[in-house]
Design a protein around this motif. Structure first.
Motif, PDB file in Angstrom:
ATOM      1  N   GLN A  69       1.177  -1.319  -0.371  1.00  0.00           N
ATOM      2  CA  GLN A  69       0.304   0.038   0.134  1.00  0.00           C
ATOM      3  C   GLN A  69       0.944   0.881   0.098  1.00  0.00           C
ATOM      4  O   GLN A  69       0.452   2.414  -0.767  1.00  0.00           O
ATOM      5  CB  GLN A  69      -0.408  -0.377   1.612  1.00  0.00           C
ATOM      6  N   ILE A  70       1.965   1.393   0.402  1.00  0.00           N
ATOM      7  CA  ILE A  70       3.467   2.316   1.124  1.00  0.00           C
ATOM      8  C   ILE A  70       3.750   2.235  -0.396  1.00  0.00           C
ATOM      9  O   ILE A  70       3.624   3.966  -0.995  1.00  0.00           O
ATOM     10  CB  ILE A  70       4.174   2.034   2.133  1.00  0.00           C
ATOM     11  N   GLU A  71       3.872   1.516  -0.856  1.00  0.00           N
ATOM     12  CA  GLU A  71       4.505   1.693  -2.761  1.00  0.00           C
ATOM     13  C   GLU A  71       3.388   1.990  -3.593  1.00  0.00           C
ATOM     14  O   GLU A  71       3.856   3.093  -4.747  1.00  0.00           O
ATOM     15  CB  GLU A  71       4.959  -0.167  -2.823  1.00  0.00           C
ATOM     16  N   LYS A  72       2.534   1.723  -3.279  1.00  0.00           N
ATOM     17  CA  LYS A  72       1.756   2.162  -4.687  1.00  0.00           C
ATOM     18  C   LYS A  72       0.669   3.241  -3.969  1.00  0.00           C
ATOM     19  O   LYS A  72       1.052   4.527  -4.954  1.00  0.00           O
ATOM     20  CB  LYS A  72       0.430   1.496  -4.056  1.00  0.00           C
ATOM     21  N   GLU A  73       0.357   4.333  -2.765  1.00  0.00           N
ATOM     22  CA  GLU A  73       0.962   5.245  -2.630  1.00  0.00           C
ATOM     23  C   GLU A  73       2.121   6.282  -3.031  1.00  0.00           C
ATOM     24  O   GLU A  73       1.648   7.446  -3.273  1.00  0.00           O
ATOM     25  CB  GLU A  73       0.518   5.809  -1.033  1.00  0.00           C
ATOM     26  N   LYS A  74       2.685   5.423  -2.678  1.00  0.00           N
ATOM     27  CA  LYS A  74       4.296   6.837  -3.276  1.00  0.00           C
ATOM     28  C   LYS A  74       4.800   6.946  -4.174  1.00  0.00           C
ATOM     29  O   LYS A  74       4.993   8.069  -4.651  1.00  0.00           O
ATOM     30  CB  LYS A  74       5.845   5.823  -2.690  1.00  0.00           C
ATOM     31  N   ALA A  75       4.023   6.077  -5.454  1.00  0.00           N
ATOM     32  CA  ALA A  75       3.621   6.354  -6.649  1.00  0.00           C
ATOM     33  C   ALA A  75       2.585   6.775  -7.156  1.00  0.00           C
ATOM     34  O   ALA A  75       3.089   8.080  -7.977  1.00  0.00           O
ATOM     35  CB  ALA A  75       3.553   4.882  -7.319  1.00  0.00           C
ATOM     36  N   ASN A  76       1.072   6.953  -5.942  1.00  0.00           N
ATOM     37  CA  ASN A  76       0.352   8.690  -6.760  1.00  0.00           C
ATOM     38  C   ASN A  76       1.527   9.375  -6.036  1.00  0.00           C
ATOM     39  O   ASN A  76       0.959  10.787  -6.965  1.00  0.00           O
ATOM     40  CB  ASN A  76      -0.452   7.606  -5.570  1.00  0.00           C
ATOM     41  N   PHE A  77       1.398   9.484  -5.067  1.00  0.00           N
ATOM     42  CA  PHE A  77       2.723  11.035  -4.491  1.00  0.00           C
ATOM     43  C   PHE A  77       3.906  11.525  -5.620  1.00  0.00           C
ATOM     44  O   PHE A  77       3.716  12.332  -5.855  1.00  0.00           O
ATOM     45  CB  PHE A  77       3.747  10.730  -3.232  1.00  0.00           C
ATOM     46  N   LYS A  78       4.003  10.816  -6.377  1.00  0.00           N
ATOM     47  CA  LYS A  78       5.729  11.079  -7.657  1.00  0.00           C
ATOM     48  C   LYS A  78       4.440  11.742  -8.864  1.00  0.00           C
ATOM     49  O   LYS A  78       4.817  12.398  -8.975  1.00  0.00           O
ATOM     50  CB  LYS A  78       6.470   9.759  -8.214  1.00  0.00           C
ATOM     51  N   GLN A  79       3.575  10.850  -9.115  1.00  0.00           N
ATOM     52  CA  GLN A  79       2.822  11.822  -9.836  1.00  0.00           C
ATOM     53  C   GLN A  79       2.234  13.190  -9.977  1.00  0.00           C
ATOM     54  O   GLN A  79       1.924  14.038 -10.713  1.00  0.00           O
ATOM     55  CB  GLN A  79       1.187  10.544 -10.128  1.00  0.00           C
ATOM     56  N   ILE A  80       1.842  12.969  -8.819  1.00  0.00           N
ATOM     57  CA  ILE A  80       0.767  14.029  -8.294  1.00  0.00           C
ATOM     58  C   ILE A  80       1.834  15.700  -7.920  1.00  0.00           C
ATOM     59  O   ILE A  80       1.632  16.322  -9.148  1.00  0.00           O
ATOM     60  CB  ILE A  80       0.630  14.309  -6.848  1.00  0.00           C
ATOM     61  N   LEU A  81       3.211  15.131  -8.306  1.00  0.00           N
ATOM     62  CA  LEU A  81       4.108  15.999  -8.291  1.00  0.00           C
ATOM     63  C   LEU A  81       4.849  16.432  -9.485  1.00  0.00           C
ATOM     64  O   LEU A  81       4.988  17.801  -9.674  1.00  0.00           O
ATOM     65  CB  LEU A  81       5.855  15.160  -6.947  1.00  0.00           C
ATOM     66  N   LYS A  82       4.549  14.932 -10.416  1.00  0.00           N
ATOM     67  CA  LYS A  82       5.302  15.658 -11.897  1.00  0.00           C
ATOM     68  C   LYS A  82       3.948  16.273 -12.719  1.00  0.00           C
ATOM     69  O   LYS A  82       4.159  17.340 -12.569  1.00  0.00           O
ATOM     70  CB  LYS A  82       4.822  13.812 -12.881  1.00  0.00           C
ATOM     71  N   GLU A  83       2.354  16.666 -11.857  1.00  0.00           N
ATOM     72  CA  GLU A  83       1.876  17.286 -12.880  1.00  0.00           C
ATOM     73  C   GLU A  83       1.411  18.156 -12.191  1.00  0.00           C
ATOM     74  O   GLU A  83       1.347  19.296 -13.443  1.00  0.00           O
ATOM     75  CB  GLU A  83       0.011  16.495 -11.796  1.00  0.00           C
TER      76      GLU A  83
END
Length: 317
Positions: A69-83
């Motif tokens: 779950q943490i790894e999945k949310e980290k990926a989401n966090f990085k995507q938001i940063l990219k946006e």
């Protein structure tokens, strides 16, 4: 002019401020980014999951699920940063020195950045108004002409005096010679080498030191100690061109003796250049100063020979 302890405090403050500024800038960047609601939610969700994970046995099935779950949310966090066109590295301190993280030390030893900063502060507070000093490695002995070999040996003595600073029992190095033979240049090389060797040094002309003596003489009692303290406590004191200053009654001889005597008592080293002969020193500064300067048990006296180098340069032009 400041004392060695004050110089050290300045250096420590520089690194404390440098590190704290880098950390604070990173925090400010993160706090500003977290003003975005989407990013804020993701960030604190990761933190909450990591906190829950810390309470579990890492080998348990629940821990493994939380890790995913943490790894999945980290990926989401990085995507938001990219946006948002942000980089995660902006939230990490950007230290000036990557080796020590701006602490100044690596494994308990001074970092190269600390040494460089110490050299800068030591030079800045040495009393000499120069950003760069000559070095022993770059001396052109050819300018001395017939006295080249003699002055090479003198330079070797001067360099050894600094390089074996804490080993030699000799406290004083007196450099006698006519005007323009290169005494000041030699002492500037010594100052440069001393700073490289982490020796806190003060460089002062006899004229300026005499002005300090006068300031001390007329100062209020509560102000006196700060005036002469740098000259009484520095590891190495270099007095250039002794004899060029105006002799002030009840000032020049009295306080020069105080400085030389106090330094001798503390086993601190002093370098003096002068155009005067030993006999002239004795007549001009009296026996007590002469005995402090030319005591063979604690000092070395060298004679720098040659023609006026400044005159040579003018004639070449």
């Amino acid at each position: 002019m400041i004392e060695k302890n004050q110089a050290k405090q300045i250096i420590n403050n520089i690194f404390t401020l440098r590190r704290s500024n880098a950390i604070q800038t990173a925090k400010n960047n993160l706090n500003k980014a977290l003003e975005n609601k989407k990013l804020n939610t993701s960030f604190y969700k990761i933190r909450s999951l990591q906190f829950d994970l810390s309470k579990l046995d890492e080998k348990s099935d629940q821990a493994k699920q939380l890790t995913k779950q943490i790894e999945k949310e980290k990926a989401n966090f990085k995507q938001i940063l990219k946006e948002l066109k942000l980089n995660y590295s902006d939230f990490l301190p950007k230290f000036k020195c990557k080796k020590c993280g701006d602490k100044g030390f690596v494994n308990g030893k001074p970092c190269s950045c600390f040494k460089a900063e110490q050299n800068r502060v030591y030079l800045l507070n040495s009393g000499i108004n120069k950003e760069k000093l000559p070095s022993f490695e770059n001396v052109d002995f050819g300018v001395f002409g017939k006295t080249e070999n003699t002055n090479k040996k003198l330079y070797e003595i001067a360099k050894e005096f600094v390089d074996k600073f804490y080993e030699t029992k000799k406290q004083n190095l007196i450099i006698v010679g006519n005007a323009g033979v290169g005494k000041t240049y030699l002492t500037e090389c010594m100052l440069n080498q001393a700073i490289k060797n982490n020796i806190y040094s003060v460089y002062v002309t006899a004229f300026n030191l005499n002005q300090e003596f006068l300031k001390y003489h007329i100062a209020k009692i509560e102000d006196k100690s700060e005036i002469l303290a740098p000259y009484l406590t520095c590891d190495l004191l270099i007095i250039d061109d002794l004899g060029s200053e105006n002799k002030l009654n009840n000032v020049t001889v009295e306080y020069l003796y105080v400085v030389l005597d106090e330094r001798a008592r503390k086993n601190l080293k002093t370098v003096i250049t002068t155009n005067l002969s030993p006999e002239q020193i004795q007549n001009h500064y009296e026996e007590r100063v002469f005995s402090r300067m030319f005591n063979k048990q604690i000092g070395i006296v060298v004679n720098m020979q040659g023609d006026d180098l400044r005159f040579k340069k003018q004639t070449k032009k």
